[in-house]
Design a protein around this motif. Structure first.
Motif, PDB file in Angstrom:
ATOM      1  N   VAL A   1       0.724  -1.283  -0.002  1.00 59.50           N
ATOM      2  CA  VAL A   1       0.004  -0.128  -0.086  1.00 59.50           C
ATOM      3  C   VAL A   1       0.753   1.416   0.004  1.00 59.50           C
ATOM      4  O   VAL A   1       0.561   2.236  -0.672  1.00 59.50           O
ATOM      5  CB  VAL A   1      -0.834   0.132   1.169  1.00 59.50           C
ATOM      6  CG1 VAL A   1      -1.809   1.426   1.380  1.00 59.50           C
ATOM      7  CG2 VAL A   1      -1.991  -0.902   0.986  1.00 59.50           C
ATOM      8  N   THR A   2       1.915   1.183   0.755  1.00 56.62           N
ATOM      9  CA  THR A   2       2.915   2.460   0.734  1.00 56.62           C
ATOM     10  C   THR A   2       3.612   2.468  -0.624  1.00 56.62           C
ATOM     11  O   THR A   2       3.506   3.771  -1.119  1.00 56.62           O
ATOM     12  CB  THR A   2       3.991   2.338   1.682  1.00 56.62           C
ATOM     13  OG1 THR A   2       3.505   2.070   3.165  1.00 56.62           O
ATOM     14  CG2 THR A   2       4.849   3.215   1.712  1.00 56.62           C
ATOM     15  N   ALA A   3       3.859   1.539  -1.290  1.00 53.19           N
ATOM     16  CA  ALA A   3       4.567   1.569  -2.544  1.00 53.19           C
ATOM     17  C   ALA A   3       3.509   2.169  -3.548  1.00 53.19           C
ATOM     18  O   ALA A   3       3.684   2.917  -4.434  1.00 53.19           O
ATOM     19  CB  ALA A   3       4.893   0.420  -3.247  1.00 53.19           C
ATOM     20  N   LEU A   4       2.167   1.704  -3.379  1.00 54.27           N
ATOM     21  CA  LEU A   4       1.064   2.247  -4.318  1.00 54.27           C
ATOM     22  C   LEU A   4       0.965   3.746  -4.142  1.00 54.27           C
ATOM     23  O   LEU A   4       0.915   4.665  -5.096  1.00 54.27           O
ATOM     24  CB  LEU A   4      -0.246   1.568  -3.678  1.00 54.27           C
ATOM     25  CG  LEU A   4      -1.514   1.941  -4.803  1.00 54.27           C
ATOM     26  CD1 LEU A   4      -1.273   1.081  -5.975  1.00 54.27           C
ATOM     27  CD2 LEU A   4      -2.677   1.169  -4.087  1.00 54.27           C
ATOM     28  N   ASP A   5       1.276   4.382  -2.846  1.00 56.30           N
ATOM     29  CA  ASP A   5       1.141   5.782  -2.464  1.00 56.30           C
ATOM     30  C   ASP A   5       2.186   6.770  -3.282  1.00 56.30           C
ATOM     31  O   ASP A   5       2.056   7.649  -3.508  1.00 56.30           O
ATOM     32  CB  ASP A   5       1.016   6.122  -1.002  1.00 56.30           C
ATOM     33  CG  ASP A   5       0.003   5.635  -0.259  1.00 56.30           C
ATOM     34  OD1 ASP A   5      -1.205   5.388  -1.067  1.00 56.30           O
ATOM     35  OD2 ASP A   5      -0.049   5.242   0.979  1.00 56.30           O
ATOM     36  N   TYR A   6       3.365   5.895  -3.725  1.00 56.84           N
ATOM     37  CA  TYR A   6       4.429   6.591  -4.338  1.00 56.84           C
ATOM     38  C   TYR A   6       3.899   7.015  -5.828  1.00 56.84           C
ATOM     39  O   TYR A   6       4.854   7.869  -6.386  1.00 56.84           O
ATOM     40  CB  TYR A   6       5.590   5.675  -4.620  1.00 56.84           C
ATOM     41  CG  TYR A   6       6.569   5.924  -3.399  1.00 56.84           C
ATOM     42  CD1 TYR A   6       7.375   7.004  -3.152  1.00 56.84           C
ATOM     43  CD2 TYR A   6       6.556   5.029  -2.220  1.00 56.84           C
ATOM     44  CE1 TYR A   6       8.177   7.139  -2.125  1.00 56.84           C
ATOM     45  CE2 TYR A   6       7.113   5.119  -1.186  1.00 56.84           C
ATOM     46  CZ  TYR A   6       7.983   6.187  -0.902  1.00 56.84           C
ATOM     47  OH  TYR A   6       8.924   6.179   0.092  1.00 56.84           O
ATOM     48  N   ARG A   7       2.845   6.770  -6.314  1.00 58.89           N
ATOM     49  CA  ARG A   7       2.309   7.152  -7.609  1.00 58.89           C
ATOM     50  C   ARG A   7       2.072   8.626  -7.577  1.00 58.89           C
ATOM     51  O   ARG A   7       2.005   9.210  -8.606  1.00 58.89           O
ATOM     52  CB  ARG A   7       1.134   6.451  -7.921  1.00 58.89           C
ATOM     53  CG  ARG A   7       0.038   6.755  -7.048  1.00 58.89           C
ATOM     54  CD  ARG A   7      -1.234   6.028  -7.735  1.00 58.89           C
ATOM     55  NE  ARG A   7      -2.344   5.680  -6.595  1.00 58.89           N
ATOM     56  CZ  ARG A   7      -3.465   5.203  -6.718  1.00 58.89           C
ATOM     57  NH1 ARG A   7      -3.810   4.533  -8.030  1.00 58.89           N
ATOM     58  NH2 ARG A   7      -4.264   4.773  -5.812  1.00 58.89           N
ATOM     59  N   LEU A   8       1.986   9.338  -6.280  1.00 59.24           N
ATOM     60  CA  LEU A   8       1.801  10.634  -6.114  1.00 59.24           C
ATOM     61  C   LEU A   8       2.985  11.449  -6.528  1.00 59.24           C
ATOM     62  O   LEU A   8       3.107  12.377  -7.173  1.00 59.24           O
ATOM     63  CB  LEU A   8       1.655  11.117  -4.522  1.00 59.24           C
ATOM     64  CG  LEU A   8       1.337  12.387  -4.175  1.00 59.24           C
ATOM     65  CD1 LEU A   8      -0.148  12.738  -4.593  1.00 59.24           C
ATOM     66  CD2 LEU A   8       1.616  12.505  -2.648  1.00 59.24           C
ATOM     67  N   LEU A   9       4.121  10.592  -6.580  1.00 60.86           N
ATOM     68  CA  LEU A   9       5.353  11.472  -6.921  1.00 60.86           C
ATOM     69  C   LEU A   9       5.881  10.732  -8.355  1.00 60.86           C
ATOM     70  O   LEU A   9       6.381  11.687  -9.013  1.00 60.86           O
ATOM     71  CB  LEU A   9       6.706  11.065  -5.914  1.00 60.86           C
ATOM     72  CG  LEU A   9       6.326  11.636  -4.636  1.00 60.86           C
ATOM     73  CD1 LEU A   9       7.523  11.085  -3.558  1.00 60.86           C
ATOM     74  CD2 LEU A   9       6.444  13.243  -4.795  1.00 60.86           C
TER      75      LEU A   9
END
Length: 537
Positions: A290-298
């Motif tokens: 889930v944390t890796a998924l959040d990196y799409r923000l960057l």
């Protein structure tokens, strides 16, 4: 209605029993009557009655033997023994065979009716229990897919003991019995603009189906939907010191991303967690995914992002946006939209360049939001004016998947904040000018009334007060005060017999000659001429 068979080798007794009882009124239907155990056993196996009412002592096959064999062929059948032999051994064997009752001949009709009612009630209760169990079993079967997903979610988030996990994996027939595990998190990046809520749900379900189909091709995998509506996939295998499982997870993630784009015309991002070596550690891999998924923000949308790659890319440079925050606050205070938007653009450009850990990125954005809110509130505006009445901006940022979208959202909020501050300032200034008018009307008779005095009263600078007062009234302070004093003087000239010097003193002028000069300059008449005119009218 329950079926019953009567068994007795004496025809007279059988006929008496049949005639004495109104079977239907007691909930039974007598489907057969027999004279020996062999015949009764054959009919009972064929007709499957609920109850067999039988004598014990009969030719060819007695009631006890028939009951033993019937228990094997039709175990749900209830047996009631009737016998004229008051023999303890018979009673003992009847109990051993789990007979439902044992009654001595001669039996009265009342006793038999009471016995039938008792058995019928027991059968009714048993039927009710079976129906409830059947209904529960049907409900369980209908709920199995959801129960399976909730189990997998708990396994991948909260964890459980190995014994419980193995038991429930077997129950749900989930084949992830490897020694190593990796969790994938799949989430749509956005939906088509013209799609409605039903379309969104349909597309989410379609993503789930695609993931199921692709994961099913790989052994040792399981798919479920989380409460946050992400599709989660557990990939397992035996990966003793190698990278085969990680390669499998990467390949599956790419297949999922490509299939969603090809067949659904939407993009998804897939986050890949770390490999773990125990089912009880699945929660760690799930959180990583889930944390890796959040990196799409960057990084942007439509990507496969591994948490291991992100750890390696994190910049060691400090994330400090303080100087741009000051520029942002200054722009809000001065109402300069261009300055505000430039500051926000530079902040987000810096975040993109520095590439911080995702939690640090969110914290930095939240700091900017707090600075914006604090400034707006200090200047008389409100958080709701900037972000909306029901908004919670500190958590709303987690709904965005792109840094650029947060940037646009924050710029729009800043423009609203500037308008809110401007409106608050206008309202406050209007209120202050009304206070100034009131103060003048209440103290116009004070010869010492001055611009300095009223500015001290309102806690305003002379220059700002003069500017705002002229905008509010269309007159300078002196013009407004003079007009008010002359107006009061005209009233006194009309409605009183006071002398000119007395009137001058009452409206705030110590020098009557100066008063007369101002009066004539304002009205075109001397005080005496004005009195004569209004008196003559």
């Amino acid at each position: 209605m329950y079926d019953i068979i009567i068994v007795d080798d004496e025809a007279v007794i059988r006929e008496a029993i049949l005639e004495l009882i109104d079977w239907n009124s007691h909930g039974f239907n007598c489907v057969a009557h027999c004279e020996n155990g062999i015949e009764a056993l054959e009919l009972a196996v064929k007709l499957r009655p609920a109850v067999v009412l039988t004598d014990i002592s009969m030719p060819f096959m007695d009631g006890l033997e028939m009951a033993r064999r019937l228990a094997e062929e039709h175990p749900r059948c209830r047996i009631v023994f009737l016998t004229g032999y008051d023999d303890f051994e018979y009673a003992r064997q009847a109990v051993k065979l789990k007979a439902d009752d044992y009654m001595m001949k001669p039996i009265t009709a009342a006793e038999l009716r009471a016995l039938l009612d008792k058995i019928r009630n027991e059968l009714d209760e048993e039927r009710s229990r079976l129906e409830d169990m059947g209904r529960l079993r049907r409900q369980l079967n209908e709920s199995l897919p959801l129960l399976r997903e909730r189990f997998l979610e708990r396994l991948a988030t909260s964890g459980m003991s190995k014994e419980e996990a193995d038991e429930r994996l077997a129950y749900f027939d989930i084949g992830i019995s490897g020694t190593d595990y990796i969790v994938l998190a799949i989430d749509p990046d956005h939906f088509r603009v013209h799609d409605n809520a039903d379309d969104h749900e349909l597309l989410r379900f379609a993503v789930y189906n695609i993931v199921q189909e692709l994961a099913h091709r790989q052994a040792q995998s399981a798919v479920f939907r989380s409460r946050e509506e992400r599709v989660m996939t557990i990939v397992s295998g035996v990966d003793a010191g190698g990278s085969g499982l990680e390669e499998r997870a990467q390949q599956l993630a790419e297949e999922i991303r490509e299939a969603a784009e090809t067949y659904l015309d939407i993009t998804v991002t897939v986050g890949i967690g770390r490999k773990v070596g125990d089912l009880r550690e699945l929660g760690r891999s799930s959180r990583d995914a889930v944390t890796a998924l959040d990196y799409r923000l960057l990084l942007g949308n439509n990507r496969v992002i591994s948490i291991s790659d992100m750890e390696g890319r994190e910049s060691a440079r400090t994330v400090d946006t303080a100087r741009w925050e000051k520029k942002l606050i200054s722009g809000i205070r001065t109402g300069t939209e261009e300055e505000v938007e430039t500051a926000i653009s530079e902040i987000f450009c810096h975040l993109q360049h520095v590439f911080p850990a995702i939690d640090r990125c969110y914290i930095q954005i939240q700091k900017i939001i707090l600075a914006l809110i604090q400034t707006v509130v200090e200047l008389g505006g409100s958080e709701a004016d900037a972000f909306g009445p029901q908004a919670n901006p500190l958590t709303d940022i987690y709904a965005f998947t792109k840094l650029g979208d947060i940037e646009d959202w924050l710029k729009a909020a800043s423009r609203s904040a500037i308008r809110s501050v401007a409106a608050a300032r206008t309202d406050y200034s209007h209120m202050q000018m009304l206070q100034a008018e009131t103060y003048i009307r209440e103290h116009y008779d004070d010869p010492d009334l001055s611009l300095k005095m009223i500015c001290q009263h309102l806690h305003m600078s002379a220059s700002y007060f003069s500017l705002m007062f002229k905008q509010h009234t269309g007159q300078t302070f002196v013009e407004f005060l003079t007009a008010h004093r002359i107006g009061k003087a005209r009233e006194l000239l009309k409605f009183s017999d006071l002398k000119t010097y007395e009137i001058a003193e009452k409206v705030g002028y110590r020098d009557p000659h100066y008063f007369s000069m101002l009066f004539k300059k304002t009205t075109g008449q001397t005080p005496k001429e004005h009195r004569q005119k209004v008196t003559a009218e």
